[in-house]
Structure formats: C-alpha cells, structure tokens
Design an enzyme around this catalytic site. Structure first.
Site, PDB file in Angstrom:
ATOM      1  CB  SER A 116       1.884   3.335   0.908  1.00 17.04           C
ATOM      2  OG  SER A 116       1.371   2.018   0.715  1.00 17.04           O
ATOM      3  CE1 TYR A 170      -2.126  -3.138  -1.326  1.00 17.81           C
ATOM      4  CE2 TYR A 170       0.218  -2.631  -1.332  1.00 17.81           C
ATOM      5  CZ  TYR A 170      -0.811  -3.530  -1.518  1.00 17.81           C
ATOM      6  OH  TYR A 170      -0.541  -4.815  -1.890  1.00 17.81           O
ATOM      7  CG  HIS A 171       2.866  -1.138   1.480  1.00 16.62           C
ATOM      8  ND1 HIS A 171       3.154  -0.076   0.653  1.00 16.62           N
ATOM      9  CD2 HIS A 171       3.236  -2.247   0.782  1.00 16.62           C
ATOM     10  CE1 HIS A 171       3.678  -0.515  -0.479  1.00 16.62           C
ATOM     11  NE2 HIS A 171       3.737  -1.837  -0.425  1.00 16.62           N
ATOM     12  CB  THR A 185       2.225  -6.695   0.011  1.00 13.55           C
ATOM     13  OG1 THR A 185       3.353  -6.018  -0.581  1.00 13.55           O
ATOM     14  CG2 THR A 185       1.787  -5.907   1.237  1.00 13.55           C
ATOM     15  CE  LYS A 219      -2.690  -6.325   0.203  1.00  6.59           C
ATOM     16  NZ  LYS A 219      -3.487  -7.476  -0.256  1.00  6.59           N
TER      17      LYS A 219
END
Length: 483
Positions: A268, A270-271, A233, A274
């Site tokens: 976040s 989530y990030h 991302t 990644k």
C-alpha cells in the site's frame, strides 16, 4: 505547524468531572494547579494552566519563563547514570504520543522513571472527525490525559503540539527538550487510509517520509548522540516464499556472498512510505553516524496496559472500523455486537501479532540497549503468527464461552494481496534482549471480549464493513460513506 490559539483563555471543567488517582466513587483530591504545554511560532516558551483550589476553573496565561521539571522522575530503568552519580533520567521524546501505541508507550516510560515529552499534531483525532469514526473507548483530550497522569502518579509529561513536517517547530522542540532518545510513532499508520484517494495517498507519503527526514536532520544538527527508535512495520517485507529475516539476509550469488537489506514488497502507499523511511534512516546511519533501531512491528491488539488502566481518563483508543481497526480488535467488537466476523477473501493471510503491552516493553528494551553510532538495527517486533481464519476461530471459541453466538462470513477482499501463502518470520532479537511476551491466551481473549461487550453500545455498526478498495482508488477526494 504549532498553534498558539490565544494568550489568555478560560477552560471550564465540568462539575461532574472526577479527579484522577481516586476510585471513581471516592473523590477527595482536587486537580493539579499547574500544567505545562510547549509551543512554537510564539515568543512564549510555555503555557501554564493555573487553577483554583476547587480544580474547576482554569486560566491559561502565556509566560516566558524557562522550561522547568515540576516533578523529578524516580530512579529506575530510565536512569543511565552509575550508582555513584546523582540519578539523571534519560529524556525520551515520543513523537505521536497521543496515538494508540504512542500513548501507552509514553505512560509506560514515564512510570518507569524516564523523563518523557509527547510531540503530536493531534491530526489522528481530526481523521476521526473527517471520516465520521470514533474509538470504542471514550478517550479524553490530550490535556485532560496529562492532567490525570500528573494527579494519579505525581509525574509530569511535557507536551509539544505541532507538526514535525515543520522543521522550525521540530528544531525548537529538540533544543527545548534535548532528548537522549526519540521514539517515532508520528506517522499516518493506516494502509486503508492511504488508499482512499489520491490526496490521502499523497498526504501519507509526505507526512511520513518528510517527517522522518526532519527528525533525522534534527538529530544530526542538535543531538548527535540521540538514539532514534523508529516504528516500522512487518508489512514492508510482504509475503515472500522464503523465511523473513530480521532486516538483513545473507545471499550467495554467482560465487560471491554478501549480507544485504532484506527485499521489500510493500502492499500500500502507507507501507511504501515505511520502506522509504527505512532506506533514509539506513543511509543517514552510514553517512552521518546516526544510531537507529527500526522496529518492524506486527499487528497490535488489546487496549489495556498497567498505566492506561489506572483511570478512565487514561484509557487508550480502540479502533474497530474498516480504516483504522486491526484484525483481532475488529473481530472482538463484531462478536460483541452480534455482527458476523468479516474474513477478507479466503482468510489465509498470515501476519505477526503482539499485545499492546509487548509494544511498550519492546520500545523500552530498545531504548535501554541503544544502537551504536552509525548502526542501523532492525528488530522484527511481534510474538506470534496467525492467519485471519485462525483468529476468527479463536474469537468464535472464546465468544461461545461467554454465551455469544459468533458467526463468520467471507467478504470480498478490498486489498490486493495473497490470500494463501507461506509465512515464517524470524523474531529473536527482542527475546534475546529480555522481552517476556504476553501470548494470546484464552484468558486474554476473554478479557478483551468482555471489554468490548462493556462498550458495545458505542459501536457504530455502519463502520464495521470495509469500504476502501485498493483497485478503485482515484483522484477525486472521497468521504468514506457510511454503509
């Protein structure tokens, strides 16, 4: 974990079901009489759906027969053989192939002649049930989707239902399908979901990081030459006050120069998952000689590709809620139902965007031009940059042409992010490989708005406003309330 619910069961197909591959008002063919599902945790190597000629009553029987290809892929860009050799299509495993990007990619690659298998735990559908959400478009079950694809095109996509965090399942899947390339979409992909509460933050990191580690170990143990195409991302980079390069930056410091991984500023849990993935992949490329391409994707919009438009049972999901919906898709739905466009804070947040049709094109380009053994490539996968305010203005203008009264409001930003900032990200490598972008034109916006207007009766207005706060996340499990 893969589940075998029973060795014998009946599946009833509604008498109103329209077989695929025909115009919706011209039903002439029956459903296919066989369908293959791969499972693990069972002595049975596959399940075969056998149906009557009317295509309405099916019985599932377990069988120990070896996996077979029921339809040979047509030669095309999926073939990696020379013209003088028999055509042998590349075998591509799509992890997360039931999701938004994964489903469109699986159909595109199958249509292009690749031999495709979907690996999915179907947990994304469970999230909708848990949070009371639903796709704007009605989406069929994965089984009906694949039946429809077979009936429409004559092409078979294998299906492995299971969790890649279960290494035994993943090992069996690798040994059964023997992929030449793995496209890894199979992660919890929502920043707001990872910020709901502690349990979702932990799930996101465990699912994403351990799942990717398992894929890396599976490649090392079972398919050393397999090319990993991993969906990253652009959010890994954050919003630095310098240009964003594609993965690496050359720095001169105290008279010495080196090329280093570009600094990451995740915003976040989530990030952050990644970022951890990227570091693990880079390390294994160096240590084990794995070949990998990290596609740092921008924000995706749209719903239609050539393949998903073939039949209503092939439709892709279209999320518009505050947890899984992306900015442009959300704005189009809000305009369609007469809800003011919800700009977070000042609206200067700028990101890279791309059409879902370009997502599938980029993945195919990465597969067709694989990384070398030991190489960790990073491509920034987007086609244009917009601020949130710019997107809102474009949707307002397009909505007015269609007679929609589109208003915009600023709502308190639930995220912790810069609302005005410099942003200039490089994205040349995929263009150099042959990407032909679908840019955000007036006609494309008109089409997207018309599509959302068509399904506006399915919109749950209570799901439009954001209700996940970066600062208020806590340890108590939360059920996101309807406003």
């Amino acid at each position: 974990m893969a589940h075998l619910l029973s060795t014998t069961c009946s599946v009833k197909i509604s008498s109103s079901y329209r077989p695929c591959g025909q115009p919706l008002n011209q039903v002439r063919t029956a459903l296919p009489t066989s369908f293959t599902i791969q499972t693990s945790k069972s002595p049975f190597k596959r399940l075969v759906f056998q149906g009557d000629r009317g295509g309405r009553s099916f019985v599932v029987r377990a069988t120990a027969a070896p996996v077979r290809q029921e339809v040979s892929a047509q030669p095309g860009s999926g073939s990696n053989q020379s013209p003088n050799e028999p055509s042998k299509p590349q075998r591509v495993m799509i992890i997360g192939g039931d999701g938004y990007c994964g489903w469109a990619t699986a159909l595109h690659l199958s249509n292009r002649g690749y031999d495709v298998a979907i690996v999915d735990s179907l947990v994304r559908r469970l999230f909708d049930q848990q949070l009371g959400l639903d796709s704007l478009t009605p989406i069929s079950s994965i089984h009906n989707r694949l039946r429809c694809w077979k009936a429409t095109t004559g092409k078979t996509i294998d299906l492995y239902i299971g969790d890649i965090c279960d290494f035994e399942f993943l090992s069996e899947t690798f040994n059964s399908f023997e992929p030449d390339a793995v496209v890894h979409f199979g992660e919890q992909r929502s920043a707001p979901y990872s910020m709901i509460d502690r349990s979702r933050a932990v799930f996101t990191q465990k699912n994403n990081v351990i799942g990717t580690l398992n894929v890396l170990f599976a490649i090392k143990e079972f398919r050393e030459q397999c090319h990993l195409v991993k969906l990253g991302t652009m959010g890994e980079y954050g919003t630095p006050n310098i240009d964003i390069e594609e993965g690496y930056i050359t720095i001169t410091h105290n008279g010495r120069t080196d090329t280093l991984p570009y600094p990451k500023q995740a915003s976040s849990f989530y990030h952050l998952s990644k970022v951890h993935d990227s570091n693990n992949i880079a390390f294994t490329c160096k240590a084990w000689g794995i070949r990998a391409t990290d596609l740092n994707q921008g924000v995706v919009y749209g719903v239609r590709t050539d393949e998903t438009s073939m039949h209503e049972d092939l439709y892709n999901r279209f999320d518009y809620d505050g947890v899984f919906g992306t900015a442009l898709n959300r704005f189009c739905v809000q305009a369609a139902v007469g809800h003011p466009l919800t700009v977070y804070g000042k609206g200067g947040q700028t990101r890279g965007y791309l059409d879902i049709r370009d997502t599938v094109q980029c993945v195919e380009l990465a597969i067709a031009n694989p990384a070398q053994p030991g190489e960790f490539r990073v491509f920034n996968q987007f086609t244009e940059q917009f601020s949130v305010n710019e997107l809102a203005a474009l949707v307002t203008k397009a909505g007015e042409k269609l007679g929609l009264d589109v208003q915009t409001i600023s709502v308190p930003n639930p995220r912790v992010e810069a609302e005005e900032h410099y942003y200039n990200a490089k994205h040349t490598k995929l263009i150099e490989l042959g990407l032909k972008p679908h840019l955000l034109s007036d006609s494309l916006l008109d089409s997207l708005l018309n599509f959302t207007v068509k399904y506006k009766d399915r919109v749950d207005r209570k799901q439009i406003m954001p209700n996940v706060s970066w600062r208020k996340i806590g340890v108590k499990p939360q059920t996101v309330p309807a406003n």
